[in-house]
Design an enzyme around this catalytic site. Structure first.
Site, mmCIF file in Angstrom:
data_model
loop_
_atom_site.group_PDB
_atom_site.id
_atom_site.type_symbol
_atom_site.label_atom_id
_atom_site.label_comp_id
_atom_site.label_asym_id
_atom_site.label_seq_id
_atom_site.Cartn_x
_atom_site.Cartn_y
_atom_site.Cartn_z
ATOM 1 N N CYS A 197 0.823 -1.217 0.000
ATOM 2 C CA CYS A 197 0.000 0.000 0.000
ATOM 3 C C CYS A 197 0.855 1.264 0.000
ATOM 4 C CB CYS A 197 -0.861 -0.041 1.256
ATOM 5 S SG CYS A 197 -1.828 1.428 1.494
ATOM 6 N N GLY A 237 -4.566 -5.599 6.709
ATOM 7 C CA GLY A 237 -3.484 -4.798 6.130
ATOM 8 C C GLY A 237 -2.289 -4.656 7.046
ATOM 9 N N ARG A 260 -0.167 -10.454 1.668
ATOM 10 C CA ARG A 260 1.222 -10.883 1.439
ATOM 11 C C ARG A 260 1.460 -12.308 1.947
ATOM 12 N NH1 ARG A 260 6.077 -11.787 4.107
ATOM 13 N NH2 ARG A 260 4.650 -12.153 5.821
ATOM 14 N N ARG A 298 -12.296 0.387 -6.537
ATOM 15 C CA ARG A 298 -11.918 0.285 -5.128
ATOM 16 C C ARG A 298 -11.511 1.634 -4.546
ATOM 17 N NH1 ARG A 298 -8.051 -1.532 -1.206
ATOM 18 N NH2 ARG A 298 -9.033 -3.192 -0.035
ATOM 19 N N GLY A 361 14.323 -7.918 22.664
ATOM 20 C CA GLY A 361 13.571 -9.146 22.369
ATOM 21 C C GLY A 361 14.111 -9.924 21.187
#
Ligand code: IMP
Length: 381
Positions: A197, A237, A260, A298, A361
């Site tokens: 996008c 998304g 994806r 769209r 992390g």
């Protein structure tokens, strides 16, 4: 001056972590249920796994619908094709015999089929899809808080009252209330966060998916308390890994839509291509020039692109991809102490983390062993 200026930044899912809770025996990994709702009453459709594949040319055709339906999820057939082609896909899926006991079925035992529609040609497309056997419709629009969307939902509810329709996309509480008021049986959330996008870059519109979900799910819960009717939410998304899916569910989403992720599967619409010695699948946005004439339906404009044309590395058969991701989702829920998605909604505690804490992390301050594939710790798949 602007009606409102929010100076708190918009947040993405990757900025949050889940706190652990008490893990009772009933929520050990093998006991966790991923069953979830996709539409509100009276047609409360459920899925065995909370994953929905995006209504995109490069993702969800009949092969994906059959494979993901077998796994207990749901594909949304894309509408950027002629009504006749989309109806033919619906028929193909309805003609395949589901084998697994946990496949996603409609009342007649066949696959439950979801199909996308746009706000331009619904009067022609919807009857063709319903005649072919579609059970559930998704209005496919990047901006769902619009008069066109309300007209489309009203038209479907008037002409096909037994077919639930999911509206979207919205990212605000007002957008949610608008779609529910217009007759949506579910609401899809997300704008500007998809991997292909460029809406935020081109138009400056959009919102971090975590912030959008926090606001919309809060409004949904208020709506449930005042009306007694629970409206399921689809997070859409930018969900990259299993942990993004868990985070979206923990905030309050009922399902996650991914493009994806599913484009990488053998069962997505396109053949593999070899590039620099590795295998890829083409993956392009519905607002890219590659989606051609359909992008106007769209995006309500065709002067510029809102999506890109890309490649994603092949990940093999869907079944294997899902086995690992679902194991991660179950393990994460088990650590929070949730044996089901409704329980996760009730008990989840999330925390915003700092950039340094995200770094902590990941593997740090060590040399990777020579057998570890280079880049493995930060591989976003
Ligand atoms: P992903 O899972 O991050 O790849 O995002 C997929 C989602 O991006 C879809 O479900 C759509 O909501 C959205 N999307 C599809 N095509 C485009 C486009 O061309 N521009 C912007 N968003 C798109």
């Amino acid at each position: 001056m602007a009606r409102r200026i929010r100076t708190e930044p918009s947040r993405t899912l990757a900025e949050f972590r889940l706190l652990p809770g008490f893990t009772a025996r009933e929520c050990s990994v093998d006991q966790v249920s991923l069953r979830t709702l996709v539409t509100a009453e009276p047609e409360s459709f459920t899925l065995e796994i909370p994953l929905v594949s995006a209504a995109m040319q490069s993702v969800s055709g009949s092969q994906m619908a059959i494979a993901l339906g077998e796994e207990g999820g749901l594909a949304v057939l894309f509408c950027s094709q002629s009504p006749a082609n989309e109806a033919a896909m619906v028929r193909e899926v309805k003609a395949a015999t589901p084998a697994s006991p946990t496949a996603t079925r409609s009342a007649d035992g066949r696959f439950l089929v979801a199909a996308a529609v746009n706000t331009h040609d619904h009067a022609e497309r919807v009857p063709a899809l319903v005649d072919a056997g579609a059970d559930l419709l998704f209005v496919d629009a990047s901006h769902g808080h619009s008069a066109f969307q309300a007209d489309t939902i009203a038209w479907i509810n008037a002409h096909c009252p037994t077919i639930p329709v999911i509206g979207g996309n919205v990212v605000t509480a007002e957008g949610f209330s608008f779609l529910v008021g217009a007759g949506a049986a579910g609401v899809k959330v997300g704008m500007g966060s998809g991997s292909i996008c460029i809406t935020q870059e081109q138009k400056g519109t959009g919102r971090g998916l975590a912030t959008a979900l926090i606001e919309v799910c809060g409004e949904r819960d208020r709506h449930t308390r005042s009306s007694g009717r629970y409206v399921p939410i689809v997070a859409d998304g930018g969900l990259v890994t299993a942990k993004d899916v868990v985070m979206a569910l923990a905030i309050g989403a009922d399902t996650a839509m991914l493009g994806r992720f599913f484009a990488r599967a053998d069962e997505s619409t396109n053949p593999k291509v070899k590039f620099e010695g590795r295998w890829f699948k083409p993956y392009w946005g519905e607002g890219s020039n590659r989606a051609r004439a359909w992008k106007e339906a769209r995006y309500h404009q065709s002067a510029f692109e809102e999506g890109i044309d890309a490649l994603v590395e092949c990940a093999g058969p869907l079944h294997g991809m899902l086995a690992e991701s679902l194991a991660m989702i179950r393990a994460s829920m088990s650590t929070t102490g949730a044996a089901s998605i409704p329980e996760l909604h009730r008990i989840a505690e999330l925390e915003l983390v700092s950039g340094l804490s995200i770094r902590e992390g990941q593997p740090h301050d060590v040399l990777l062993a020579p057998t570890t594939p280079p880049g493995a710790p930060s591989d976003g798949t």
